[in-house]
Scaffold this motif. Sequence first.
Motif, mmCIF file in Angstrom:
data_model
loop_
_atom_site.group_PDB
_atom_site.id
_atom_site.type_symbol
_atom_site.label_atom_id
_atom_site.label_comp_id
_atom_site.label_asym_id
_atom_site.label_seq_id
_atom_site.Cartn_x
_atom_site.Cartn_y
_atom_site.Cartn_z
ATOM 1 N N HIS A 33 0.855 -1.179 0.000
ATOM 2 C CA HIS A 33 0.000 0.000 0.000
ATOM 3 C C HIS A 33 0.896 1.235 0.000
ATOM 4 C CE1 HIS A 33 -2.909 3.063 1.339
ATOM 5 N NE2 HIS A 33 -3.807 2.265 0.792
ATOM 6 N N PHE A 34 0.476 2.257 -0.751
ATOM 7 C CA PHE A 34 1.335 3.415 -0.954
ATOM 8 C C PHE A 34 0.542 4.695 -0.751
ATOM 9 C CE2 PHE A 34 2.972 -0.136 -3.289
ATOM 10 C CZ PHE A 34 4.340 -0.091 -3.074
ATOM 11 N N SER A 35 1.218 5.714 -0.259
ATOM 12 C CA SER A 35 0.603 7.023 -0.053
ATOM 13 C C SER A 35 0.494 7.752 -1.387
ATOM 14 C CB SER A 35 1.443 7.836 0.928
ATOM 15 O OG SER A 35 2.716 8.132 0.368
ATOM 16 N N GLY A 36 -0.126 8.924 -1.345
ATOM 17 C CA GLY A 36 -0.254 9.710 -2.568
ATOM 18 C C GLY A 36 1.075 10.127 -3.150
ATOM 19 N N LEU A 93 -0.928 -3.945 -12.186
ATOM 20 C CA LEU A 93 -0.571 -3.428 -10.864
ATOM 21 C C LEU A 93 0.109 -4.490 -10.007
ATOM 22 C CD1 LEU A 93 -3.650 -1.213 -9.966
ATOM 23 C CD2 LEU A 93 -1.359 -0.452 -10.570
ATOM 24 N N LEU A 94 -0.344 -5.730 -10.080
ATOM 25 C CA LEU A 94 0.272 -6.786 -9.279
ATOM 26 C C LEU A 94 1.692 -7.076 -9.746
ATOM 27 C CD1 LEU A 94 -2.779 -9.197 -8.882
ATOM 28 C CD2 LEU A 94 -1.696 -7.820 -7.095
ATOM 29 N N CYS A 95 1.892 -7.109 -11.058
ATOM 30 C CA CYS A 95 3.247 -7.324 -11.578
ATOM 31 C C CYS A 95 4.151 -6.143 -11.229
ATOM 32 C CB CYS A 95 3.196 -7.535 -13.089
ATOM 33 S SG CYS A 95 2.441 -9.103 -13.589
ATOM 34 N N ALA A 96 3.637 -4.921 -11.362
ATOM 35 C CA ALA A 96 4.430 -3.740 -11.013
ATOM 36 C C ALA A 96 4.769 -3.721 -9.527
ATOM 37 C CB ALA A 96 3.663 -2.479 -11.402
ATOM 38 N N LEU A 97 3.855 -4.215 -8.702
ATOM 39 C CA LEU A 97 4.095 -4.278 -7.261
ATOM 40 C C LEU A 97 5.253 -5.219 -6.942
ATOM 41 C CD1 LEU A 97 2.859 -3.172 -4.633
ATOM 42 C CD2 LEU A 97 1.459 -5.232 -4.541
ATOM 43 N N VAL A 98 5.291 -6.361 -7.596
ATOM 44 C CA VAL A 98 6.385 -7.310 -7.381
ATOM 45 C C VAL A 98 7.715 -6.702 -7.824
ATOM 46 C CG1 VAL A 98 7.330 -9.544 -8.070
ATOM 47 C CG2 VAL A 98 4.900 -9.328 -7.538
ATOM 48 N N MET A 115 2.179 7.983 -9.267
ATOM 49 C CA MET A 115 1.052 8.184 -10.166
ATOM 50 C C MET A 115 1.366 7.746 -11.582
ATOM 51 S SD MET A 115 -1.222 9.195 -8.148
ATOM 52 C CE MET A 115 -2.489 9.639 -9.336
ATOM 53 N N GLY A 116 2.658 7.725 -11.926
ATOM 54 C CA GLY A 116 3.027 7.263 -13.264
ATOM 55 C C GLY A 116 2.637 5.818 -13.484
ATOM 56 N N GLU A 117 2.871 4.975 -12.465
ATOM 57 C CA GLU A 117 2.482 3.572 -12.580
ATOM 58 C C GLU A 117 0.971 3.436 -12.725
ATOM 59 O OE1 GLU A 117 4.206 1.046 -13.007
ATOM 60 O OE2 GLU A 117 6.198 1.308 -12.154
#
Length: 311
Positions: A33-36, A93-98, A115-117
């Motif tokens: 989880h990430f902040s703004g 999003l899941l792949c980018a998270l890994v 925000m780019g992701e």
Amino acid sequence: MLLVVLPYLLGCAAFLTVFLARHDRLPDPMATHFSGAGRADGYTALGSFPYVALALLLVPAVLFAALAYGMRGGRTRALVAFGYALAGLLGYLLCALVLGNARAGADGTGARMGMGELGVALAVAAAAGGLGWLLAGRDATPAREPAPVVAPRLELRDGEAVTWTRSITSRPLRRIGLALVLPGAAVGLLAGWGAGAGPVVGGLLVCAFSAARITVDRHGLTATLPWLPRPRLRIPLDRIASATSRPIDPLPDLGGWGYRVVPGRSGLVLRSGEAVVARLITGSEFVVTVDDAATAAALLDALAARAGGRA
């Protein structure tokens, strides 16, 4: 149904490929989880993360498959496009998270997702939705609204008490409920009930409200749960101008299943098929899908006529 499920299966395959390829470099716990500002502010144990991620992909796959099954032969193009868009968004999003966690170091505090992701994920979702729109093909041409079913009029004597009642169950809603409960229970057993409780509770609520008992009597048209007197939905006789029956298709006629409200029409639709259609004194319609709707509508019309003193 295979067309609807396909992007989620591809998303699972892509996620597992990336996760296994970067597993040795992933921190424990992982930043999830990430902040703004893009900095990590929430974490998930590495051992439970893949189960949660796969549930995020497989639960909507089962939901969309159940909806597609219930809508076969109808307007499914928008459903397929939305399902593809969601699969593309979640898969990316899941792949980018890994990958972001693999670059963060041993403790995971350096993981970033800005925000780019999110912008790239939305672009992937739009492309996937467009692909689903093309693959689904054109919807069947909608038929004209069917004429009301003419039932023999019921003649009621003064003081005569008559009741009609019947239960109905929505198979699509029951499938959706089970599609939430079963994966949620699996996630709870494998990754802890904190992760699986939400789908399980939501699925049980959907199953609980997937059936109704419809009653027509001196009180009017009433819908309740089969085993509880509350909550209750009732249209009294003094609000009913007339009643008839005709086939109802939930998605085009009322925008979906359950208790629905659209301009000029509201009702309780748990499946497609014949329905009691009550024309209210306001000019709008209230519909309830149920078996033997013609008999129920004839009785409701006779009761409303007697209550209103009309011939």
